[in-house]
Design a protein around this motif. Structure first.
Motif, PDB file in Angstrom:
ATOM      1  N   LEU A  19       0.859  -1.321   0.173  1.00 44.85           N
ATOM      2  CA  LEU A  19       0.031   0.133  -0.053  1.00 44.85           C
ATOM      3  C   LEU A  19       0.802   1.441  -0.048  1.00 44.85           C
ATOM      4  CD1 LEU A  19      -2.904  -1.107   2.357  1.00 44.85           C
ATOM      5  CD2 LEU A  19      -2.991  -0.739  -0.163  1.00 44.85           C
ATOM      6  N   VAL A  20       1.815   1.351   0.784  1.00 47.84           N
ATOM      7  CA  VAL A  20       2.908   2.451   0.721  1.00 47.84           C
ATOM      8  C   VAL A  20       3.554   2.712  -0.610  1.00 47.84           C
ATOM      9  CG1 VAL A  20       5.019   3.184   1.827  1.00 47.84           C
ATOM     10  CG2 VAL A  20       3.226   2.372   3.273  1.00 47.84           C
ATOM     11  N   THR A  21       3.896   1.598  -1.238  1.00 46.01           N
ATOM     12  CA  THR A  21       4.709   1.707  -2.458  1.00 46.01           C
ATOM     13  C   THR A  21       3.621   2.051  -3.533  1.00 46.01           C
ATOM     14  OG1 THR A  21       6.016  -0.134  -1.942  1.00 46.01           O
ATOM     15  CG2 THR A  21       5.753   0.226  -4.147  1.00 46.01           C
ATOM     16  N   ALA A  22       2.302   1.757  -3.465  1.00 47.62           N
ATOM     17  CA  ALA A  22       1.291   2.131  -4.505  1.00 47.62           C
ATOM     18  C   ALA A  22       0.890   3.531  -4.268  1.00 47.62           C
ATOM     19  CB  ALA A  22       0.032   1.150  -4.152  1.00 47.62           C
ATOM     20  N   GLY A  23       0.984   4.032  -2.916  1.00 48.68           N
ATOM     21  CA  GLY A  23       0.758   5.485  -2.700  1.00 48.68           C
ATOM     22  C   GLY A  23       1.924   6.377  -3.148  1.00 48.68           C
ATOM     23  N   MET A  24       3.233   5.878  -3.117  1.00 47.55           N
ATOM     24  CA  MET A  24       4.288   6.699  -3.329  1.00 47.55           C
ATOM     25  C   MET A  24       4.314   6.615  -4.909  1.00 47.55           C
ATOM     26  SD  MET A  24       6.148   7.331  -0.979  1.00 47.55           S
ATOM     27  CE  MET A  24       7.867   7.131  -0.520  1.00 47.55           C
ATOM     28  N   ALA A  25       3.899   5.601  -5.808  1.00 46.78           N
ATOM     29  CA  ALA A  25       3.907   5.396  -7.137  1.00 46.78           C
ATOM     30  C   ALA A  25       2.847   6.523  -7.612  1.00 46.78           C
ATOM     31  CB  ALA A  25       3.660   4.069  -7.488  1.00 46.78           C
ATOM     32  N   TYR A  26       1.675   6.647  -6.859  1.00 47.13           N
ATOM     33  CA  TYR A  26       0.532   7.571  -7.228  1.00 47.13           C
ATOM     34  C   TYR A  26       0.906   8.827  -7.364  1.00 47.13           C
ATOM     35  CZ  TYR A  26      -3.643  10.255  -6.987  1.00 47.13           C
ATOM     36  OH  TYR A  26      -4.773  10.921  -7.006  1.00 47.13           O
ATOM     37  N   MET A  32       3.696  15.073  -7.921  1.00 45.55           N
ATOM     38  CA  MET A  32       3.591  15.419  -6.665  1.00 45.55           C
ATOM     39  C   MET A  32       4.853  14.962  -5.731  1.00 45.55           C
ATOM     40  SD  MET A  32      -0.526  15.504  -5.766  1.00 45.55           S
ATOM     41  CE  MET A  32      -0.802  13.698  -6.375  1.00 45.55           C
ATOM     42  N   PHE A  33       5.918  15.102  -6.304  1.00 47.16           N
ATOM     43  CA  PHE A  33       7.208  14.412  -5.689  1.00 47.16           C
ATOM     44  C   PHE A  33       7.340  15.348  -4.374  1.00 47.16           C
ATOM     45  CE2 PHE A  33      11.756  13.922  -5.078  1.00 47.16           C
ATOM     46  CZ  PHE A  33      11.812  12.396  -5.156  1.00 47.16           C
ATOM     47  N   GLY A  38       7.516  15.267   2.146  1.00 45.68           N
ATOM     48  CA  GLY A  38       6.626  15.668   3.376  1.00 45.68           C
ATOM     49  C   GLY A  38       6.194  14.354   4.047  1.00 45.68           C
ATOM     50  N   ILE A  39       5.839  13.328   3.289  1.00 44.99           N
ATOM     51  CA  ILE A  39       5.472  12.066   3.906  1.00 44.99           C
ATOM     52  C   ILE A  39       6.696  11.449   4.676  1.00 44.99           C
ATOM     53  CG2 ILE A  39       4.649   9.753   3.650  1.00 44.99           C
ATOM     54  CD1 ILE A  39       2.894  11.066   1.122  1.00 44.99           C
ATOM     55  N   GLY A  42       7.420  13.416   7.771  1.00 40.04           N
ATOM     56  CA  GLY A  42       6.245  13.126   8.888  1.00 40.04           C
ATOM     57  C   GLY A  42       6.643  11.988   9.368  1.00 40.04           C
ATOM     58  N   LEU A  43       6.815  10.836   8.802  1.00 39.78           N
ATOM     59  CA  LEU A  43       7.082   9.460   9.346  1.00 39.78           C
ATOM     60  C   LEU A  43       8.299   9.341  10.058  1.00 39.78           C
ATOM     61  CD1 LEU A  43       5.959   7.219   6.333  1.00 39.78           C
ATOM     62  CD2 LEU A  43       4.841   7.499   8.284  1.00 39.78           C
ATOM     63  N   SER A  44       9.348  10.109   9.810  1.00 43.08           N
ATOM     64  CA  SER A  44      10.675  10.114  10.449  1.00 43.08           C
ATOM     65  C   SER A  44      10.515  10.830  11.895  1.00 43.08           C
ATOM     66  CB  SER A  44      11.626  11.249   9.694  1.00 43.08           C
ATOM     67  OG  SER A  44      11.996  10.371   8.580  1.00 43.08           O
ATOM     68  N   LEU A  45       9.665  12.010  11.895  1.00 44.60           N
ATOM     69  CA  LEU A  45       9.391  12.603  12.973  1.00 44.60           C
ATOM     70  C   LEU A  45       8.439  11.767  13.999  1.00 44.60           C
ATOM     71  CD1 LEU A  45       9.260  15.121  14.400  1.00 44.60           C
ATOM     72  CD2 LEU A  45       7.097  15.841  13.601  1.00 44.60           C
ATOM     73  N   ILE A  46       7.298  11.090  13.400  1.00 42.79           N
ATOM     74  CA  ILE A  46       6.623  10.009  14.228  1.00 42.79           C
ATOM     75  C   ILE A  46       7.533   9.010  14.949  1.00 42.79           C
ATOM     76  CG2 ILE A  46       4.845   8.327  14.163  1.00 42.79           C
ATOM     77  CD1 ILE A  46       3.421  10.076  12.213  1.00 42.79           C
ATOM     78  N   PHE A  47       8.625   8.157  14.040  1.00 39.13           N
ATOM     79  CA  PHE A  47       9.419   7.370  14.326  1.00 39.13           C
ATOM     80  C   PHE A  47      10.242   7.952  15.722  1.00 39.13           C
ATOM     81  CE2 PHE A  47      13.783   5.529  14.452  1.00 39.13           C
ATOM     82  CZ  PHE A  47      13.384   4.355  14.923  1.00 39.13           C
TER      83      PHE A  47
END
Length: 84
Positions: A19-26, A32-33, A38-39, A42-47
């Motif tokens: 799902l993450v790979t499909a979202g990145m490909a989209y 919208m690179f 940003g994603i 954001g994930l790095s900040l959460i981690f």
């Protein structure tokens, strides 16, 4: 553990990665690179927030947290070095 729960547990990581790979490909195909950056940030900040809170909890309780497939165990460091 029920059969259904075991199947969900084993398929959780592969399905999430697809799902993450499909979202990145989209986002890449839609031009919208900058949103991918940003994603990732954001994930790095959460981690790092989660990691820091875990370290603080371990220091306060003088224990080590061990996570294994949906379960969390703690090991008391006060008995470290004692023979069992």
């Amino acid at each position: 553990m029920t059969r259904r729960r075991r199947i969900v547990q084993y398929l959780r990581v592969p399905v999430a990665s697809v799902l993450v790979t499909a979202g990145m490909a989209y986002f890449v195909l839609g031009g919208m690179f900058d949103r991918i950056l940003g994603i990732v940030l954001g994930l790095s900040l959460i981690f790092w927030t989660w990691h820091s809170l875990t370290i603080l909890w371990e220091r306060r309780h003088k224990a080590i947290m061990i996570a294994e497939w949906g379960s969390v165990y703690t090991v008391d460091t006060a008995t470290e070095g004692e023979r069992v």
